[in-house]
Design an enzyme around this catalytic site. Structure first.
Site, PDB file in Angstrom:
ATOM      1  N   HIS A   1       0.849  -1.371   0.163  1.00  0.00           N
ATOM      2  CA  HIS A   1       0.092   0.171  -0.001  1.00  0.00           C
ATOM      3  C   HIS A   1       0.638   1.258   0.085  1.00  0.00           C
ATOM      4  O   HIS A   1       0.276   2.340  -0.553  1.00  0.00           O
ATOM      5  CB  HIS A   1      -1.083  -0.197   1.307  1.00  0.00           C
ATOM      6  CG  HIS A   1      -2.056  -1.138   0.623  1.00  0.00           C
ATOM      7  ND1 HIS A   1      -3.127  -1.544   0.041  1.00  0.00           N
ATOM      8  CD2 HIS A   1      -1.956  -1.935   2.448  1.00  0.00           C
ATOM      9  CE1 HIS A   1      -3.543  -2.152   0.851  1.00  0.00           C
ATOM     10  NE2 HIS A   1      -2.972  -2.619   1.219  1.00  0.00           N
TER      11      HIS A   1
ATOM     12  N   ASP B   1      -2.393 -10.342  -2.642  1.00  0.00           N
ATOM     13  CA  ASP B   1      -2.567 -10.462  -1.435  1.00  0.00           C
ATOM     14  C   ASP B   1      -4.470 -10.231  -1.393  1.00  0.00           C
ATOM     15  O   ASP B   1      -4.907  -9.798  -2.634  1.00  0.00           O
ATOM     16  CB  ASP B   1      -2.329  -8.788  -0.819  1.00  0.00           C
ATOM     17  CG  ASP B   1      -2.937  -8.469   0.753  1.00  0.00           C
ATOM     18  OD1 ASP B   1      -1.219  -8.726   2.000  1.00  0.00           O
ATOM     19  OD2 ASP B   1      -3.487  -7.329   1.009  1.00  0.00           O
TER      20      ASP B   1
ATOM     21  N   HIS C   1      -5.863  -7.594  -0.326  1.00  0.00           N
ATOM     22  CA  HIS C   1      -6.123  -5.778  -1.319  1.00  0.00           C
ATOM     23  C   HIS C   1      -5.446  -5.297  -2.338  1.00  0.00           C
ATOM     24  O   HIS C   1      -3.954  -6.682  -2.586  1.00  0.00           O
ATOM     25  CB  HIS C   1      -5.711  -4.486   0.311  1.00  0.00           C
ATOM     26  CG  HIS C   1      -6.720  -5.032   1.574  1.00  0.00           C
ATOM     27  ND1 HIS C   1      -6.008  -6.251   2.196  1.00  0.00           N
ATOM     28  CD2 HIS C   1      -7.852  -5.074   1.669  1.00  0.00           C
ATOM     29  CE1 HIS C   1      -6.949  -6.271   3.581  1.00  0.00           C
ATOM     30  NE2 HIS C   1      -7.744  -5.742   3.548  1.00  0.00           N
TER      31      HIS C   1
ATOM     32  N   ASP D   1      -4.264 -12.879   3.694  1.00  0.00           N
ATOM     33  CA  ASP D   1      -6.222 -11.994   4.107  1.00  0.00           C
ATOM     34  C   ASP D   1      -7.382 -13.023   3.147  1.00  0.00           C
ATOM     35  O   ASP D   1      -8.170 -12.430   2.604  1.00  0.00           O
ATOM     36  CB  ASP D   1      -5.763 -11.230   4.181  1.00  0.00           C
ATOM     37  CG  ASP D   1      -4.925  -9.651   3.365  1.00  0.00           C
ATOM     38  OD1 ASP D   1      -4.208 -10.663   2.356  1.00  0.00           O
ATOM     39  OD2 ASP D   1      -4.751  -8.647   3.258  1.00  0.00           O
TER      40      ASP D   1
END
Ligand code: SP5
Ligand code: ZN
Length: 371
Positions: free
Chosen positions: A171, A207, A209, A296
Site C-alpha cells: 500500500h 494479497d 487488497h 488475507d
C-alpha cells in the site's frame, strides 16, 4: 527454499489500530511473522538466513526522500510534541476537494508538510489504520533489507526465495505510507532488479487488497508489469484504486492489470483469476517475478471476505511455478493467525513443486476442494 527473516520486525510492536474512528485490536501484529517462521522451521525444508544491510539508496530510488525522513523522526516528534498517544495516527488528511478550483501549480506551491506531527502524518499518510510506534522505522528498514536480500539470493542463482517481510509494503506509494505499510518492499525489489539486470520485471500481487502503492509507483513505467488479484475496491480497502479499468499510462500503458473479485470468492474463482494473471505475465518478457504474497484471502481472515482454503495456496504456488521464471516471494498481509504458518508452507511448497501435507503439530489446517 531459502527464507530471509529478521527479528527486527519485533520492534514494530503493535497491539491497537483504529478502524473508522474506534480503537480495535490490531491485525498486523508481530505474532504473524513468528507463526510463519515457526511453521517453516518445523517443516524442515526451509533454510533461514539474516538480511544484509542495503542502505537507503534502493529505498529513495522508489520513495520520496521526504517520506523516509518523516518516518525516521515521526515517533521522536510525537514525544517532542507531547502527543499523549500510544501510537501515531493522523489528525487531518489533505482531501483532494480541499483544493477544488485552485490550480495544480498553486496547489504545488501552497500545500506543504506542516510542523505538527498530526498534520505531518496526514501529509504522508493514506489512512488512520496504520499505527506507527517507536520501533516502526527500524522494522520497516529491516523489512526492506529482508526483501533485497531475498532478491540477492535469486539474482545469485536460487530459483525461488522467500522474504518474511514485516511490516508489509504494497500500500505504500512513492510519497505515502498506509494500510500497515511504510516502505514498498516489492516495489523496491522490482525496481532494483530492473537496474541490476536491465530486464523487465513482473509483479504478481495475490494479497486480498489491491496494492495501490505498487500500481502507483509503476503506473507510467514500461519495464515493470503489475498484475493483481484482489477484493473489488467497491467494497474493500483501499477503495479508491484497484478497478479493472486501470491499465497504466504513457510507457506503462497496458502494463497494469487489476483482477477484482466478488465477496465470497471461492477456490475455483481464485484459480480462474490466477490463470488469467499467469497468462498476463507469461505474455511479457523477463525471467523474474516478484510475488506480493498475502493470506488475507483465506476464508477465516478477520478483514477479508473470500472463501479460500489451505489447499488452494498449494495449487496457486504450483501454477505460478509453471511460469518457469525465478521467484522473489515477499510476505504482505494475512491476519488469521492460527492458519498463517500452514498457508505459507502450502504456498511455498507448491511453488517449489513439493507435495503439501498438513503438519499435525501445527494444530491447524482447513482443507477444501481444489478443482
Ligand atoms: C497489507 C494489508 O493487508 N493491509 C491491509 C490494510 C487494511 N486496512 C483497513 C482495514 C479495514 C478492516 N475492515 C474490517 C471489516 C470487517 N468486516
Ligand atoms: Zn491485504
Amino acid at each position: 527454499m531459502q527464507v530471509v527473516y529478521s527479528s527486527r520486525h519485533l520492534a514494530h510492536d503493535i497491539d491497537t489500530e483504529t478502524f473508522m474512528g474506534v480503537g480495535v485490536p490490531a491485525n498486523e501484529v508481530a505474532e504473524r511473522a513468528e507463526r510463519i517462521r515457526t511453521a517453516l522451521t518445523a517443516d524442515g525444508e526451509f533454510a533461514f538466513s539474516e538480511p544484509t544491510e542495503h542502505g537507503e539508496a534502493p529505498i529513495t530510488a522508489v520513495h520520496d526522500e521526504g517520506l523516509v525522513r518523516f518516518l525516521e523522526v515521526a515517533w521522536s516528534e510525537v514525544r517532542a510534541q507531547a502527543i499523549p498517544r500510544a501510537f501515531l495516527s493522523a489528525d487531518t488528511y489533505p482531501n483532494l476537494a480541499m483544493f477544488e478550483g485552485i490550480s495544480p501549480d498553486a496547489v504545488q506551491r501552497l500545500v506543504r508538510e506542516p510542523g505538527h506531527v498530526g498534520g505531518r502524518a496526514g501529509y504522508w499518510g493514506l489512512d488512520s489504520a496504520a499505527p506507527l510506534v517507536a520501533g516502526t522505522y527500524d522494522a520497516a528498514r529491516a523489512a526492506v533489507d529482508v526483501a533485497l536480500t531475498t532478491m540477492d539470493l535469486v539474482l545469485g542463482g536460487e530459483r525461488a526465495a522467500y522474504g518474511l517481510c514485516r511490516p508489509p509494503g504494497h500500500h505504500a506509494a512513492r510519497s505515502m505510507y498506509g494500510g500497515y505499510c511504510f516502505f514498498n518492499n516489492a516495489a523496491i525489489v522490482a525496481d532494483a532488479i530492473t537496474r541490476a539486470t536491465g530486464e523487465r520485471v513482473a509483479i504478481l500481487d495475490v494479497d486480498y487488497h489491491h496494492g495501490n502503492g505498487t500500481q502507483q509507483i509503476f503506473w507510467r513505467r514500461g519495464d515493470v508489469r503489475y498484475v493483481s488479484i484482489h477484493a473489488d475496491p467497491e467494497r474493500a480497502y483501499p477503495y479508491f484504486l484497484g478497478r479493472a479499468d486501470e491499465s497504466g499510462e504513457g510507457e506503462g500503458s497496458g502494463e497494469n492489470l487489476n483482477i477484482p473479485l466478488r465477496a465470497g470468492a471461492t477456490n475455483a474463482d481464485y484459480l480462474e483469476a490466477t490463470d488469467r494473471a499467469v497468462e498476463a505475465i507469461a505474455a511479457g518478457p523477463g525471467s523474474i517475478v516478484v510475488v506480493s504474497l498475502g493470506f488475507d484471502t483465506y476464508g477465516l481472515d478477520p478483514i477479508g471476505d473470500f472463501a479460500l482454503t489451505t489447499d488452494v495456496y498449494h495449487e496457486v504456488g504450483h501454477r505460478i511455478a509453471t511460469l518457469d521464471r525465478r521467484l522473489v516471494i515477499l510476505q504482505e498481509g494475512g491476519y488469521h493467525r492460527p492458519s498463517l504458518g500452514e498457508n505459507a508452507r502450502a504456498w511455498l511448497r507448491g511453488a517449489e513443486g513439493r507435495a503439501f501435507d498438513p503438519l499435525p503439530s501445527s494444530g491447524f489446517t482447513e482443507r477444501g476442494t481444489v478443482a
